[in-house]
Scaffold this active site. Structure first.
Site, short mmCIF file in Angstrom:
data_model
loop_
_atom_site.label_atom_id
_atom_site.label_comp_id
_atom_site.label_asym_id
_atom_site.label_seq_id
_atom_site.Cartn_x
_atom_site.Cartn_y
_atom_site.Cartn_z
N GLY A 1 0.80 -1.21 0.00
CA GLY A 1 0.00 0.00 0.00
C GLY A 1 0.84 1.27 0.00
O GLY A 1 0.42 2.30 -0.52
N VAL B 1 8.89 -2.69 -3.75
CA VAL B 1 10.19 -3.16 -3.28
C VAL B 1 10.88 -3.93 -4.42
O VAL B 1 10.25 -4.75 -5.10
CB VAL B 1 10.03 -4.08 -2.04
CG1 VAL B 1 11.38 -4.51 -1.51
CG2 VAL B 1 9.24 -3.36 -0.95
N LYS C 1 13.58 0.24 -1.80
CA LYS C 1 12.16 0.50 -1.51
C LYS C 1 11.82 1.86 -2.11
O LYS C 1 12.50 2.85 -1.81
CB LYS C 1 11.91 0.57 0.00
CG LYS C 1 12.11 -0.73 0.73
CD LYS C 1 11.93 -0.46 2.23
CE LYS C 1 12.07 -1.72 3.04
NZ LYS C 1 12.06 -1.41 4.49
N ASP D 1 3.84 -4.03 14.48
CA ASP D 1 3.34 -4.97 13.47
C ASP D 1 4.23 -6.21 13.40
O ASP D 1 4.61 -6.66 12.30
CB ASP D 1 3.25 -4.29 12.10
CG ASP D 1 2.23 -4.97 11.19
OD1 ASP D 1 1.37 -5.71 11.72
OD2 ASP D 1 2.29 -4.75 9.97
#
Lengths: 403, 279
Positions: free
Chosen positions: B24, B28, B42, B134
């Site tokens: 989102g 990469v 990235k 996360d």
């Protein structure tokens, strides 16, 4: 876990006698029951007997306006305004308390703490204001205890308990003096949530390295040993063995007026009016109520001499001293070398009490309002919750908590 | 999607640019760098949350020497659709833990190594007041040399900086089934390293048992959140370390209430060390 003496009405003689017998001990003085002059004189007596002192400023319900409390020098004239908590009045109160503690040579200062009907952000802000004010007036955090006085509703709320543990993470005092109102003003608590949450608070603070003294306790708080409590404090009358919600206070005072004598049977974790001992004797069950070794027989021997118990002259004085002697022994024995052994010990105490009470109930012998029968299940449930939620960490930290 | 030819023109020092994935916030790529060897590039989308992207970069720059990929270079480039932020970092050769677990649970030794390596990273983050928020198998690389690396600090929060997530929102950031209740309920004052301990505890549990009970066969995300909030993970069925110490640690890390978890990541790491010492 230690037993401290929670000073209450008519306790001077008992305190002196028990300290003399024990050779040491901690006494939490009650300005509500002692004038300023008595406070100073009595504290000298306690120190002479190798006792240590704490003073409970009893500011948790400042509106109670007890005549002896408000007469103390530290008690502020006006604490109604919001400004009190952020202004010089709070610092003045803390300064006077600091002076009093120094004069009485207490081992730590119990800081004032307002009774929390719920753990709200406002209440936490007031608590924080007290702790910060105490540091500003020079009360060292390492020598002070935050007072946490909670309503039964607050303690019954899991969310309130979590908010309190989270909200107190940065509190500086070395310890917490915890006072919890009993639901419905009951002397013994049969609500497992209340019991589990009290254990959770104690364990949460202990695991942060705080000492925790649970004030206004009766023998039900032997459970606090499972959470690693430093001490419980108890006394003579019901109003110092449980912290009654304000609306039940009169009912507690009434107990003093009636002056009923209760005999505490440590094996049953219950107290009995003496006529019920007569019935137990006639049903050949009196031996189940006898305080066997290691409990002292000095005050109770006549009750078990074969004579009719109610004819032995077992007095209120004997009852109080016997209760506190037994509770001290039970408190000290409640903490074992490991968390699991401590839980096993408490479980076994509960199992034994259940067995004794089953036999007594079968023949109509009951402790009435002081019968532990309905509390055994809730106590087991509370211990179970503690084991599940905090067992792994308590198991790991036990040695640090108890040495 | 970023045009590979444009990208090659922007990075002449990179060869073998290959698209690895697209999320989102960013795309990469893998490539070879003349000096640094195998790298990951990235490239954040033009519309990506710039502040969040910069925080991710900052975290990776702050957390030197921890088991997160080294950041070699950061910059911006003018793409045909607007300015993009890019980050070039070390490629960790290995496989995403999610992919590893698709073939079965980890061995006991691998679990211990994962626990140690990831607690190391999180403890380093904790020292800098950074919470990853996360931690899950998708964000762990099981490297070819047996080590475990934590990636994607895209949701990380620096506790000393203002929050990017709106305080009034009913739900906070994180992945259902790995984020603890205080995080998905957006109770910000309670969020600290203990939130990452929860995610790591669930990740380790899944690495041992092969499934995450909070997510397994759940009807939807709300069902996962309900389970996370109201149930405890079942006991571990495999003995990872002799004695019950390791199972106790996982149980403590995954308690619903933060006050029931180990007080800090550092404490949990110390606990693990003592379990391993007693083996």
């Amino acid at each position: 876990m230690e037993l401290a003496l929670q000073f209450g009405w008519g306790m001077m003689g008992h305190t002196r006698s028990l300290l003399r017998e024990w050779g040491s001990g901690t006494v939490i003085l009650s300005p509500r029951d002692l004038s300023d002059d008595q406070l100073r004189r009595f504290s000298k007596d306690v120190r002479k007997l190798n006792g240590e002192l704490l003073v409970d400023p009893q500011f948790y319900l400042p509106h109670s306006h007890h005549h002896r409390l408000v007469a103390h020098e530290y008690w502020p004239d006006d604490y109604d305004s919001v400004v009190f908590w952020s202004g010089s009045e709070l610092e003045a109160l803390l300064t006077r308390l600091h002076d009093l503690n120094r004069d009485l040579d207490t081992k730590a200062t119990l800081l004032p703490g307002l009774h929390g009907s719920s753990v709200s952000s406002d209440w936490l802000i007031q608590q924080q204001a007290i702790l910060e004010g105490a540091e500003r007036v020079g009360i060292p955090p390492e020598d002070s205890f935050a007072t946490v006085a909670l309503s039964d509703t607050a303690l019954l709320s899991d969310a309130n308990v979590e908010d309190l543990l989270e909200g107190s993470r940065d509190w500086s005092p070395h310890g917490v003096y915890l006072i919890c109102e009993h639901p419905q003003g009951d002397y013994l608590v049969d609500n497992p949530t209340w019991l589990a949450n009290q254990l959770d608070l104690i364990a949460g603070w202990r695991l942060r390295g705080k000492q925790v003294v649970v004030g206004y306790s009766n023998h039900q708080n032997l459970l606090a040993a499972a959470a690693g409590a430093t001490a419980i404090a108890s006394g003579t009358w019901m109003n110092v063995r449980s912290f009654p919600p304000d609306k039940f206070r009169v009912q507690y005072e009434e107990e003093i007026r009636r002056r009923t004598t209760w005999y505490y049977a440590p094996a049953a974790l219950s107290e009995f009016k003496i006529p019920y001992l007569d019935i137990a004797a006639r049903q050949s069950l009196l031996a189940d109520l006898k305080p066997d070794h290691p409990f002292p027989q000095s005050h109770t021997a006549p009750l078990f001499s074969g004579a009719q118990p109610s004819a032995t002259g077992f007095s209120e004085r004997d009852a109080f001293r016997h209760y506190l002697q037994c509770l001290r022994i039970q408190s000290e024995a409640a903490t074992d070398l490991s968390f699991d052994r401590t839980l096993d010990g408490l479980q076994s105490t509960l199992d034994n009490a259940e067995r004794v009470l089953d036999g007594l109930h079968a023949v109509g012998v009951s402790g009435q309002g002081r019968d532990f029968g309905d509390c055994i299940g809730p106590c087991r449930a509370a211990i179970g919750v503690l084991k599940t939620t905090r067992g792994p960490v308590l198991r790991r930290e036990w040695r640090n908590l108890t040495t | 999607m970023i045009d590979l030819n444009w990208l090659k023109a922007q990075f002449p020092a990179l060869s073998g640019l290959t698209r690895l994935g697209r999320g989102g916030q960013k795309e990469v790529f893998t490539a070879n760098h003349q000096e640094d060897g195998e790298v990951v590039l990235k490239v954040f989308h033009v519309g990506a949350d710039r502040e969040r992207a910069l925080r991710e970069v900052r975290v990776s720059l702050d957390l030197v020497d921890a088991r997160i990929p080294d950041t070699y270079e950061v910059g911006t480039a003018d793409s045909p659709t607007g300015e993009v932020l890019w980050v070039r970092e070390r490629l960790i050769r290995g496989q995403n833990l999610r992919g590893v677990l698709a073939h079965g649970p980890l061995s006991g030794d691998q679990v211990i190594r994962a626990a140690m390596d990831l607690l190391d990273v999180l403890a380093a983050a904790e020292q800098l007041s950074i919470v990853h928020r996360d931690v899950k198998p998708d964000n762990v690389i099981a490297a070819e040399d047996g080590s475990f690396w934590l990636i994607d600090f895209g949701l990380a929060r620096h506790l000393d900086l203002a929050s990017i997530t709106a305080t009034g929102l009913p739900f906070g950031v994180g992945t259902p089934g790995y984020a603890p209740p205080e995080q998905f309920r957006n109770r910000k004052p309670e969020i600290d390293g203990r939130a990452d301990l929860f995610g790591l505890g669930v990740t380790l549990y899944e690495s041992i048992e092969g499934a995450n009970p909070f997510r397994a066969n759940a009807r939807d995300n709300l069902e996962i959140l309900r389970r996370t909030e109201t149930t405890a993970l079942p006991s571990i069925t495999r003995a990872i370390v002799r004695g019950g110490g390791f199972a106790d640690l996982i149980q403590a890390m995954t308690r619903t209430r933060p006050s029931h978890r180990p007080e800090s990541v550092a404490y949990a790491r110390e606990w693990l060390e003592s379990i391993l010492d007693e083996r």
